[in-house]
Design a protein around this motif. Structure first.
Motif, PDB file in Angstrom:
ATOM      1  N   TRP A  95       1.527  28.180  -6.032  1.00 19.30           N
ATOM      2  CA  TRP A  95       0.650  27.199  -5.423  1.00 19.30           C
ATOM      3  C   TRP A  95      -0.106  27.798  -4.243  1.00 19.30           C
ATOM      4  O   TRP A  95       0.226  28.868  -3.734  1.00 19.30           O
ATOM      5  N   GLY A  96      -1.109  27.064  -3.787  1.00 19.76           N
ATOM      6  CA  GLY A  96      -1.830  27.458  -2.588  1.00 19.76           C
ATOM      7  C   GLY A  96      -1.101  27.011  -1.340  1.00 19.76           C
ATOM      8  O   GLY A  96      -0.008  26.420  -1.394  1.00 19.76           O
ATOM      9  N   GLN A  97      -1.708  27.264  -0.189  1.00 21.47           N
ATOM     10  CA  GLN A  97      -1.096  26.927   1.088  1.00 21.47           C
ATOM     11  C   GLN A  97      -1.567  25.556   1.580  1.00 21.47           C
ATOM     12  O   GLN A  97      -2.415  24.916   0.966  1.00 21.47           O
ATOM     13  N   SER A  98      -0.991  25.117   2.713  1.00 24.92           N
ATOM     14  CA  SER A  98      -1.156  23.737   3.170  1.00 24.92           C
ATOM     15  C   SER A  98      -1.828  23.661   4.533  1.00 24.92           C
ATOM     16  O   SER A  98      -1.606  24.508   5.408  1.00 24.92           O
ATOM     17  N   TYR A  99      -2.592  22.608   4.720  1.00 20.94           N
ATOM     18  CA  TYR A  99      -3.206  22.293   6.007  1.00 20.94           C
ATOM     19  C   TYR A  99      -2.139  21.697   6.918  1.00 20.94           C
ATOM     20  O   TYR A  99      -1.406  20.792   6.523  1.00 20.94           O
ATOM     21  N   MET A 100      -2.055  22.210   8.149  1.00 20.91           N
ATOM     22  CA  MET A 100      -0.971  21.871   9.068  1.00 20.91           C
ATOM     23  C   MET A 100      -1.435  20.918  10.174  1.00 20.91           C
ATOM     24  O   MET A 100      -2.596  20.945  10.577  1.00 20.91           O
ATOM     25  N   ASN A 360     -11.555  19.034   4.070  1.00 24.44           N
ATOM     26  CA  ASN A 360     -10.525  19.091   3.022  1.00 24.44           C
ATOM     27  C   ASN A 360     -10.190  17.689   2.532  1.00 24.44           C
ATOM     28  O   ASN A 360     -10.922  16.731   2.776  1.00 24.44           O
ATOM     29  N   LEU A 361      -9.064  17.544   1.824  1.00 24.44           N
ATOM     30  CA  LEU A 361      -8.712  16.251   1.246  1.00 24.44           C
ATOM     31  C   LEU A 361      -8.602  15.143   2.285  1.00 24.44           C
ATOM     32  O   LEU A 361      -8.773  13.971   1.959  1.00 24.44           O
ATOM     33  N   GLN A 362      -8.285  15.499   3.513  1.00 25.03           N
ATOM     34  CA  GLN A 362      -8.184  14.513   4.576  1.00 25.03           C
ATOM     35  C   GLN A 362      -9.190  14.787   5.695  1.00 25.03           C
ATOM     36  O   GLN A 362      -8.993  14.375   6.834  1.00 25.03           O
ATOM     37  N   GLY A 363     -10.272  15.461   5.343  1.00 21.95           N
ATOM     38  CA  GLY A 363     -11.285  15.797   6.344  1.00 21.95           C
ATOM     39  C   GLY A 363     -10.764  16.880   7.260  1.00 21.95           C
ATOM     40  O   GLY A 363     -10.688  18.059   6.882  1.00 21.95           O
ATOM     41  N   ILE A 364     -10.364  16.503   8.483  1.00 20.95           N
ATOM     42  CA  ILE A 364      -9.649  17.416   9.390  1.00 20.95           C
ATOM     43  C   ILE A 364      -8.432  16.722   9.990  1.00 20.95           C
ATOM     44  O   ILE A 364      -7.828  17.243  10.933  1.00 20.95           O
ATOM     45  N   TRP A 365      -8.040  15.560   9.451  1.00 23.92           N
ATOM     46  CA  TRP A 365      -6.986  14.768  10.071  1.00 23.92           C
ATOM     47  C   TRP A 365      -5.725  14.777   9.206  1.00 23.92           C
ATOM     48  O   TRP A 365      -5.763  14.437   8.018  1.00 23.92           O
ATOM     49  N   ALA A 371       1.534  17.738   3.784  1.00 27.30           N
ATOM     50  CA  ALA A 371       0.569  16.664   3.563  1.00 27.30           C
ATOM     51  C   ALA A 371       0.432  16.371   2.073  1.00 27.30           C
ATOM     52  O   ALA A 371       0.723  17.231   1.225  1.00 27.30           O
ATOM     53  N   PRO A 372       0.000  15.172   1.724  1.00 26.51           N
ATOM     54  CA  PRO A 372      -0.231  14.866   0.310  1.00 26.51           C
ATOM     55  C   PRO A 372      -1.150  15.902  -0.337  1.00 26.51           C
ATOM     56  O   PRO A 372      -2.231  16.183   0.168  1.00 26.51           O
ATOM     57  N   TRP A 373      -0.665  16.466  -1.439  1.00 26.97           N
ATOM     58  CA  TRP A 373      -1.399  17.498  -2.181  1.00 26.97           C
ATOM     59  C   TRP A 373      -1.866  18.625  -1.256  1.00 26.97           C
ATOM     60  O   TRP A 373      -2.913  19.247  -1.493  1.00 26.97           O
ATOM     61  N   SER A 374      -1.069  18.890  -0.213  1.00 24.93           N
ATOM     62  CA  SER A 374      -1.303  19.990   0.734  1.00 24.93           C
ATOM     63  C   SER A 374      -2.572  19.817   1.565  1.00 24.93           C
ATOM     64  O   SER A 374      -2.939  20.713   2.316  1.00 24.93           O
ATOM     65  N   SER A 375      -3.251  18.673   1.441  1.00 26.94           N
ATOM     66  CA  SER A 375      -4.526  18.450   2.130  1.00 26.94           C
ATOM     67  C   SER A 375      -5.450  19.658   1.928  1.00 26.94           C
ATOM     68  O   SER A 375      -6.107  20.131   2.851  1.00 26.94           O
ATOM     69  N   ASP A 433      -7.570  27.037  -1.070  1.00 29.23           N
ATOM     70  CA  ASP A 433      -7.033  26.827   0.272  1.00 29.23           C
ATOM     71  C   ASP A 433      -7.839  27.639   1.285  1.00 29.23           C
ATOM     72  O   ASP A 433      -8.906  28.182   0.960  1.00 29.23           O
ATOM     73  N   LEU A 434      -7.346  27.720   2.504  1.00 33.23           N
ATOM     74  CA  LEU A 434      -8.035  28.475   3.541  1.00 33.23           C
ATOM     75  C   LEU A 434      -8.206  29.938   3.154  1.00 33.23           C
ATOM     76  O   LEU A 434      -9.174  30.591   3.548  1.00 33.23           O
TER      77      LEU A 434
END
Length: 788
Positions: A95-100, A360-365, A371-375, A433-434
C-alpha cells in the motif's frame, strides 16, 4: 480594502463543536486548522500538507509483468475468475503511505460563572472564524485565521473589560514528538513514522518508527508564540500561562523536512529550524490588524470573483446545524444553495494554493494517525473531483498543485508502465501518495481487491485536467511546453496496451470498472475483458492529443497513428435495458445502485456523449442513472449532480443537491448510500471526504454554464425552483468570464467578458449565435442573444 462580513455566507452555531465534523476549517493551502470553539477548553487541530508517513521507496515488482500478460491471456479465454485471482496474488502490491495529523493546540480557561450568548462562526467571505460569549457580564471574543501571505495561524483573544484574559496553552501530537518552552514560545518538534498501514489493513503493528536513518520519516518543527498586552505570562516546562491580560495574540507556523517526492526526508531533508524561526519572526512582527487585512485581501482576490444568489425562500437567520435539519424536513431555504456552493469554493482556496501539495481525500484536514483510506490521492475519481470547480468557478490558479502531481507521476510512472505492461509512456494506478507511488496497491492476496487495485488509468484521467487547463486559458505556450509532452506519454502507454478483440476492434484487456463488480453464477468479478470507462478514457485522451498537435501546427507521426487507431477502438454498446453497458458484455452488476458510475465518464467529465453528436448514447446514460437511483455516498451524489446537469435536467440535479444536504451524524465508514452533509457542511461519504463538496459545487456551476460542446450554453439546467437569481464570474472554455441574471426562470441579461481574441459560439434555449470578440471586450446579451 477588504470587504466586510456577509451574514448570508456565514456558518454559525450556538454551541461549541463536540466532534471533528462540527469544528470549522481554516487553511492557507499548506497549513490547516480545525476550530472547535470551546469555552472552558478550546481545541485547535493542526495539519501541514507535506506531513505524511514514509519515504521514497521502489514499490515496482520486477516479476509483475509476466503475471499481467498471463492474466490477459486468461481473460481472453473467458477465465476472468482465474485472471482476477492471479492479479490479486501476484500483481497487487504494497500500500501507499498516509497523511498524518500534526497536533493540537489546547487553550484552558477558568471562569467563575456560566457562559451565555454563545456564538461560533466561519465567515466564508473573509476566511475568518469567530467565537464569542458572555461570562459575568464580560464579553469574550476570539478571532482565528490562517494567512497565506504570512504563512501561519493567528488567534486574537479580547474581552470587553481589562485584565480578563486568562488561559493556559499546551500543545500535543499523536506523532513521535516533544514539546519545550523558550520564553513566550512553545516548540513542537518530532517526526512521522516510516511506515503507516491504511486503516482498512488489520496488522499487529500498523505504525512503525525506526532508529535506522534510512527508514526514518519526515521531521517537523512548529512554533507557537504568545504576545499580550497587560498581565503576566508564566513559563512552565510544557505550557504557557497568561494571567490578567487585556488581550492576547497567538501565532503558529511549522516547517517539515519534505524535500520532494524523490528525496529522503531524513537523509536529504530540508532544514526546518532556522526557516521556521525566520517565518515566525516575520509573522509576529506585524500588527494584528495589518495581518488580518493582508489575509482578507489575499483571500478575497479569489473568493470575490464569483457571486451567486437566489432571491426567494430565504430562511431567517438560524444556526447552520438547525438550518440543515429544517431543510431536511421540508422548510424552503434557497439560501442553502449559495452557501453550499461558496463553501466548496472556500475549501478549495483554503486547501490548494500554488506551491502546495494537491488537495487529498480530506483536503488538508485530518485528525487521525490512520485516516480513512489514508487520506491519500485516490485517482479513480476522488482527486480529480477535487479540482472540477477550479476553472469553471474562476479559481484556475489553484489547480497548479494538481499539475505538479501529474508531472511527478509522469516520471515515477514510467518504470511502472515498462515493468508491469511492457509499455512506453507512464501510468498510475488508483492510489497515489506524497511519494508518488504509481504501482497497484494491495494487500496482496486479498480476494475481491482487483476491482479497485488493478486499474491503470489514473494518469490518463489526470491528463483530462491537464488539457482542460488549456481549453479554459488558451495558453499556447502551456499547451506546447506542459500539456503535449504529458499527453503524448500517456497516449504511448495506451497504444501499447491495445490488443485485438478478435472482432476487428482494439481494446485494453484485461480491464476493470473502478470498484464495481459484475455477477456470474452468483459470484462477483471486477476483472473483465474490457470496460466502457477504460475505452472512453483512451478515446478521449487520443482526441485531446490529436487536437493539441493540430492546434500547435506540428507535424507528428503520433497524430497520424492516433487518428488511425481511433476508428478501430472497441465501440460503445447499449444493453438490453437501454443502459450504457459498463463492461464488454451485457452483465449485471452485483450492486445495482453502486456508487461509481464510471462508464458515464464520456458524459462527465469528458465530452464524448452529447445531444448533438451522440443522442442515443446520452439517452443510454440517462437510463443508466435512473437504474442506479438517486442515493449514494456523498461524493457519488456530487457526481450525479454533474451528470444530470449535463443531461440538461436541472430539476433532477436539484433533487440530488437536496439529497446531499441531508444531515449526517455518523462518522463510521459506510458504503450503503448514506451520504450527506455534516454539521460543518463537510461532505459525508461517510466518513468525511472533501471531494463531495467540490463535486456538488462544480455540478451547480454546470447547471448555469456549460462549454464542453464547443459553445457557451447559458442556463442549460436551471431548476424550476430557482426562479430568480444571478451568478457572476463563471468561466467558460476560451477564457471568457460569464455573468448571468434571470427572472421567472428566463434569462434577462448575460454579460460576457473575453480574455482572448476569437469567435465565440453561444446558445440559450433555441437561440444560437456566433460573435467575434477582442481580448478585454465585454458584451451584454438578452434572452434572444441580441446585444444590448
Amino acid at each position: 480594502m477588504p470587504k466586510q462580513k456577509n451574514d448570508n455566507l456565514t456558518l454559525w452555531y450556538q454551541k461549541p463543536a463536540q466532534k471533528w465534523t462540527q469544528a470549522l476549517p481554516l487553511g492557507n493551502g499548506r497549513i490547516g486548522a480545525m476550530i472547535y470553539g470551546g469555552v472552558l477548553k478550546e481545541r485547535i487541530c493542526m495539519n501541514e500538507d507535506t506531513l505524511w508517513s514514509g519515504y521514497p521507496r521502489d514499490t515496482v515488482d520486477p516479476e509483475a509483468g509476466e503475471y499481467v500478460t498471463e492474466a490477459m491471456k486468461l481473460t481472453r479465454e473467458g477465465k476472468a475468475d482465474l485472471a482476477q485471482n492471479l492479479l490479486e496474488d501476484k500483481v497487487l502490491g504494497t500500500w501507499g503511505q498516509s497523511y498524518m495529523p500534526l497536533g493540537d493546540i489546547h487553550l484552558a480557561f477558568e471562569y467563575k460563572g456560566p457562559y451565555e450568548n454563545y456564538h461560533r462562526a466561519l465567515d466564508l467571505t473573509r476566511a475568518v472564524s469567530l467565537v464569542k460569549y458572555d461570562v459575568d457580564k464580560v464579553t469574550y471574543q476570539r478571532e482565528y485565521f490562517v494567512s497565506a501571505p504570512d504563512d501561519g495561524l493567528v488567534i486574537r483573544l479580547t474581552a470587553s473589560e481589562r485584565k480578563k484574559i486568562n488561559f493556559m496553552v499546551t500543545v500535543s501530537s499523536l506523532l513521535k514528538s516533544s514539546v519545550t518552552t523558550e520564553g513566550n514560545h512553545m516548540i513542537l518538534s518530532g517526526e512521522c513514522p516510516g511506515q503507516a498501514a491504511p486503516n482498512y489493513v488489520n496488522i499487529e503493528n500498523p505504525i512503525i518508527y525506526s532508529d535506522k536513518d534510512e527508514e526514518r520519516g519526515i521531521s517537523f518543527y512548529g512554533i507557537l508564540k504568545v504576545t499580550h498586552q497587560g498581565g503576566e505570562l508564566r513559563v512552565r516546562e510544557d505550557s504557557l500561562q497568561l494571567m490578567d491580560a487585556d488581550e492576547a495574540t497567538l501565532y503558529f507556523t511549522v516547517k517539515t523536512s519534505f524535500n520532494g517526492y524523490d528525496k529522503h526526508p531524513y537523509l536529504e531533508g530540508k532544514e526546518i529550524i532556522a526557516p521556521c524561526i525566520k517565518n515566525m519572526k516575520v509573522l509576529s512582527s506585524k500588527e494584528y490588524q495589518k495581518l488580518m487585512d493582508i489575509h482578507v485581501e489575499d483571500y478575497q482576490s479569489f473568493f470575490d470573483r464569483v457571486d451567486f444568489n437566489l432571491f426567494s425562500n430565504q430562511e431567517s437567520p438560524i444556526p447552520t446545524d438547525e438550518r440543515l435539519r429544517r431543510f431536511e424536513n421540508g422548510t424552503a431555504d434557497d439560501g442553502m444553495y449559495p452557501l453550499l456552493f461558496q463553501f466548496g469554493r472556500y475549501l478549495l482556496i483554503s486547501c490548494s494554493r500554488p506551491g502546495t501539495q494537491a488537495a487529498n481525500l480530506q483536503g488538508i484536514w485530518n485528525e487521525e494517525l490512520r485516516a480513512p483510506w489514508s487520506s491519500n490521492y485516490t485517482v479513480n475519481i476522488n482527486t480529480q473531483m477535487n479540482y472540477w470547480p477550479a476553472f469553471l468557478c474562476n479559481l484556475g490558479e489553484l489547480q497548479e498543485p494538481l499539475l505538479s502531481l501529474v508531472k511527478d507521476i509522469r516520471q515515477n510512472g514510467k518504470k511502472t508502465a515498462e515493468v508491469y505492461y511492457n509499455a512506453r509512456g507512464f501510468c498510475a494506478h488508483h492510489n497515489i501518495d506524497l511519494w508518488r507511488i504509481t504501482t497497484p496497491v494491495g494487500p496482496r492476496g486479498t480476494r475481491g481487491s482487483a476491482n479497485w487495485g488493478f486499474w491503470n488509468m489514473g494518469g490518463v484521467w489526470l491528463c483530462r485536467h491537464v488539457y482542460e487547463q488549456f481549453e479554459f486559458t488558451g495558453d499556447r505556450q502551456y499547451l506546447k511546453n506542459e500539456v503535449l509532452p504529458i499527453l503524448k506519454d500517456a497516449s504511448l502507454f495506451c497504444l501499447d496496451l491495445l490488443t485485438p478483440d478478435g472482432q476487428g476492434n482494439l481494446w485494453v484487456c484485461p480491464s476493470t470498472s473502478p470498484e464495481n463488480c459484475y455477477e456470474i453464477n452468483g459470484n462477483g468479478y471486477g476483472v473483465a475483458a474490457t470496460s466502457t470507462m477504460t475505452m472512453t478514457m483512451v478515446r478521449d485522451l487520443f482526441k485531446n492529443t490529436i487536437d493539441a498537435i493540430t492546434i500547435l501546427g506540428e507535424e507528428d507521426e503520433l497524430k497520424e497513428q492516433l487518428t488511425d487507431i481511433l476508428s478501430k477502438l472497441y465501440p460503445f454498446r447499449i444493453g438490453s435495458k437501454g443502459q450504457l453497458m459498463e463492461w464488454n458484455g451485457d452483465l449485471e452488476g452485483i450492486d445495482p445502485h453502486h456508487r461509481h458510475v464510471s462508464h458515464l465518464y464520456g458524459l462527465h467529465p469528458a465530452n464524448e456523449f452529447t445531444y448533438d453528436k451522440t443522442p442515443e448514447l446520452v439517452e443510454a446514460c440517462k437510463t443508466t442513472l435512473q437504474e442506479r437511483g438517486d442515493d449514494g455516498t456523498g461524493w457519488s451524489l456530487g457526481w450525479k449532480v454533474c451528470h444530470w446537469a449535463r443531461l440538461r435536467d436541472g430539476d433532477h440535479a436539484l433533487k440530488l443537491i437536496k439529497r446531499q444536504l441531508k444531515p449526517v451524524g455518523d462518522d463510521a465508514v459506510n458504503y450503503e448510500n448514506h451520504g450527506g452533509t455534516y454539521d460543518n457542511l463537510f461532505d459525508a461519504h461517510p466518513p468525511f471526504q472533501i471531494d463531495g463538496n467540490f463535486g456538488v459545487c462544480a455540478g451547480m456551476a454546470e447547471m448555469f454554464l456549460q462549454s464542453h460542446e464547443g459553445f457557451l450554453h447559458l442556463l442549460p439546467a436551471l431548476p424550476k425552483e430557482w426562479r430568480d437569481g444571478h451568478i457572476t464570474g463563471l468561466v467558460g472554455r476560451g477564457n471568457i468570464f460569464v455573468s448571468l441574471y434571470w427572472q421567472d426562470g428566463i434569462l434577462q441579461k448575460a454579460i460576457l467578458k473575453a480574455n482572448l481574441d476569437g469567435a465565440v459560439n453561444i446558445k440559450y434555449q433555441d437561440n444560437k449565435i456566433t460573435c467575434s470578440v477582442k481580448a478585454g471586450e465585454t458584451i451584454t446579451l438578452n434572452a434572444k442573444l441580441q446585444r444590448d
